[in-house]
Design an enzyme around this catalytic site. Structure first.
Site, PDB file in Angstrom:
ATOM      1  N   HIS A   1       3.424  -9.569 -10.168  1.00 12.20           N
ATOM      2  CA  HIS A   1       5.281 -10.571  -9.938  1.00 12.20           C
ATOM      3  C   HIS A   1       4.997  -9.299  -8.675  1.00 12.20           C
ATOM      4  O   HIS A   1       6.864  -9.453  -8.646  1.00 12.20           O
ATOM      5  CB  HIS A   1       5.185 -10.329 -11.100  1.00 12.20           C
ATOM      6  CG  HIS A   1       6.706 -10.673 -11.133  1.00 12.20           C
ATOM      7  ND1 HIS A   1       7.362 -11.366 -10.686  1.00 12.20           N
ATOM      8  CD2 HIS A   1       7.573  -9.630 -11.633  1.00 12.20           C
ATOM      9  CE1 HIS A   1       8.681 -11.511 -11.194  1.00 12.20           C
ATOM     10  NE2 HIS A   1       8.911 -10.127 -10.971  1.00 12.20           N
ATOM     11  N   SER A   2       4.927  -8.039  -9.415  1.00  8.32           N
ATOM     12  CA  SER A   2       5.310  -6.590  -8.306  1.00  8.32           C
ATOM     13  C   SER A   2       4.744  -5.833  -9.219  1.00  8.32           C
ATOM     14  O   SER A   2       2.831  -6.051  -9.290  1.00  8.32           O
ATOM     15  CB  SER A   2       7.484  -6.168  -8.785  1.00  8.32           C
ATOM     16  OG  SER A   2       6.814  -5.592 -10.570  1.00  8.32           O
TER      17      SER A   2
ATOM     18  N   SER B   1      19.362  -7.679  -9.032  1.00  8.96           N
ATOM     19  CA  SER B   1      17.963  -7.532 -10.056  1.00  8.96           C
ATOM     20  C   SER B   1      17.770  -8.711 -10.976  1.00  8.96           C
ATOM     21  O   SER B   1      17.151  -8.689 -11.451  1.00  8.96           O
ATOM     22  CB  SER B   1      17.419  -5.958 -10.761  1.00  8.96           C
ATOM     23  OG  SER B   1      17.081  -5.259  -9.236  1.00  8.96           O
TER      24      SER B   1
ATOM     25  N   GLU C   1       0.483  -1.327  -0.075  1.00 14.23           N
ATOM     26  CA  GLU C   1       0.253   0.106   0.056  1.00 14.23           C
ATOM     27  C   GLU C   1       1.124   1.055  -0.260  1.00 14.23           C
ATOM     28  O   GLU C   1       0.287   1.872  -0.627  1.00 14.23           O
ATOM     29  CB  GLU C   1      -1.087   0.201   1.204  1.00 14.23           C
ATOM     30  CG  GLU C   1      -2.091  -1.266   1.510  1.00 14.23           C
ATOM     31  CD  GLU C   1      -2.399  -1.197  -0.129  1.00 14.23           C
ATOM     32  OE1 GLU C   1      -3.137   0.128  -0.783  1.00 14.23           O
ATOM     33  OE2 GLU C   1      -3.455  -1.953  -0.359  1.00 14.23           O
TER      34      GLU C   1
END
Length: 429
Positions: free
Chosen positions: A319-320, A190, A105
């Site tokens: 996923h993200s 990443s 959030e």
């Protein structure tokens, strides 16, 4: 033994003709040997007279300890853990869930730049409980539960996601790219799958040191399509490295479903192809994960061998925060999975069956966990960004002249235009 027998048989082939041109029979041992492939590339193969292409083998089974109602299916596999340890695991699952909700959030509100949740994959925490604290962890990006189990604090999680002055990475990484030397958790990067050959190399060093430790490397089934996966597994197998490869097969590599990623029997079959001891487990069953990881660690450190664990699960979340999974899968599919097989509900049912948990406790624990998360979140949000000087540190033992000149130039610009560079947002030099 094989080479000596092969030599004798090859000699016999040359000598089994009498001078009159008639043939002598080969010995029984030589006849048996001829059924085995003698080429060094596949010594366990046997010759056949059938022209047949192998397209599939029997599917690898999925190891499970308890069903979706938390009932242990075979009492011989009842987890041998204390009440305290079991409750700690469950509390960490609830805490992870609460942290994911708050930070997801927060990203939607623009308070942090990026986030990835572990919704539907909380049982992964079971793997952390089976390791030695000194074992080295190489994560991908959905292993916050492993860190939580190892003792990473909520404050440390928040500081990293905010990239503030107390962030262990000094603000140089994206949110959720955790790392801590103290807890033997390598900093996440990443690019996909780079950690796989790195984990193999670290494990090889551990073998040479003889410290009876191992590495564990987490990755998704999508990362298993990268070249680093194949290089890492092959090196680990041929060099005899004590490494556990843990593949989270959650059904989707971002928007690509597993059916479009491969045609073989999941990822586990690839481990067999590289000569690696392999097991497939129910990735929503925390006790199956715990037992498999514990057994895998014993193989790794006692036999100096790699092990592959494929944990079958389902990614309930997007996923993200950069992804909208409703674009490639029905929302009902996600809702059905959440109701049908939830790792947290499963663990709670097991605890209740043992008499180690009561229904009312969930509300209090979840409420308390959320309060702790919000408190750490509020404190991290107030801290300044890391000092600008950290841009030039931790790469060279002694900063070279080129970087010294660059640093001096930036310091001059910052002093000349403090408002433009918002210097008050950063910790003092």
């Amino acid at each position: 033994m094989l080479s000596k027998l092969a030599t004798r048989c090859m000699r016999g082939t040359l000598m089994n003709h009498r001078l009159d041109g008639s043939k002598m029979g080969l010995s029984t041992s030589c006849q048996l040997l001829r059924k085995k492939v003698m080429f060094p590339g596949a010594l366990n193969s046997e010759y056949t007279h059938n022209l047949q292409f192998v397209s599939n083998v029997q599917s690898i089974p999925t190891y499970q300890v308890m069903d979706t109602d938390g009932k242990v299916l075979d009492t011989a596999h009842e987890p041998q853990v204390s009440k305290e340890d079991a409750r700690k695991l469950y509390k960490n699952m609830l805490t992870l869930n609460a942290m994911d909700q708050v930070l997801y959030e927060a990203q939607r509100q623009g308070r942090i730049s990026f986030y990835m949740t572990s919704f539907g994959e909380e049982a992964l925490i079971g793997s952390a409980a089976a390791l030695d604290p000194k074992d080295m962890v190489f994560g991908q990006y959905r292993e916050a539960g492993v860190l939580l189990q190892r003792g990473f604090t909520l404050t440390q999680f928040m500081n990293q996601c905010y990239s503030n002055e107390r962030d262990l990475g000094k603000g140089r990484q994206m949110p959720i790219h955790y790392g801590t030397k103290e807890l033997n958790f390598q900093t996440i990067s990443s690019p996909l799958a780079t950690q796989i050959p790195q984990a193999t190399g670290a494990a090889y060093a551990m073998r040479r040191e003889g410290n009876r430790l191992c590495t564990i490397c987490y990755f998704g089934e999508g990362a298993a399509s990268e070249g680093d996966f194949h290089a890492g597994l092959n090196m680990a197998a041929t060099l005899g490295c004590p490494v556990i490869f843990y593949c989270r097969n959650n059904g989707y590599a971002i928007s690509t479903p597993s059916i479009e990623q491969y045609r073989g029997d999941g990822i586990a079959s690839r481990g067999l192809g590289y000569g690696i001891d392999t097991i497939r487990v129910d990735g929503n069953d925390i006790w199956a994960i715990y037992a498999a990881t514990k057994a895998a660690r014993a193989i790794a450190v006692e036999q100096n061998k790699p092990v592959l664990i494929e944990a079958m699960t389902y990614r309930v979340s997007h996923h993200s925060t950069s992804d909208d999974s409703s674009a490639y899968r029905p929302k009902k599919e996600v809702e059905d999975w959440s109701k049908r097989d939830n790792p947290i509900s499963r663990m709670r049912a097991w605890l209740e069956n043992k008499g180690w948990w009561t229904r009312g406790e969930d509300v209090e624990i979840s409420k308390s966990a959320k309060a702790e998360v919000l408190a750490a979140f509020a404190a991290a949000e107030k801290l300044k960004k890391p000092a600008i000087r950290h841009l030039f540190e931790d790469v060279y033992d002694e900063i070279p002249l080129s970087l010294q000149r660059e640093r001096a130039e930036i310091e001059e610009l910052v002093q000349k235009y403090p408002d433009y560079y918002q210097v008050n947002d950063f910790a003092k030099q």
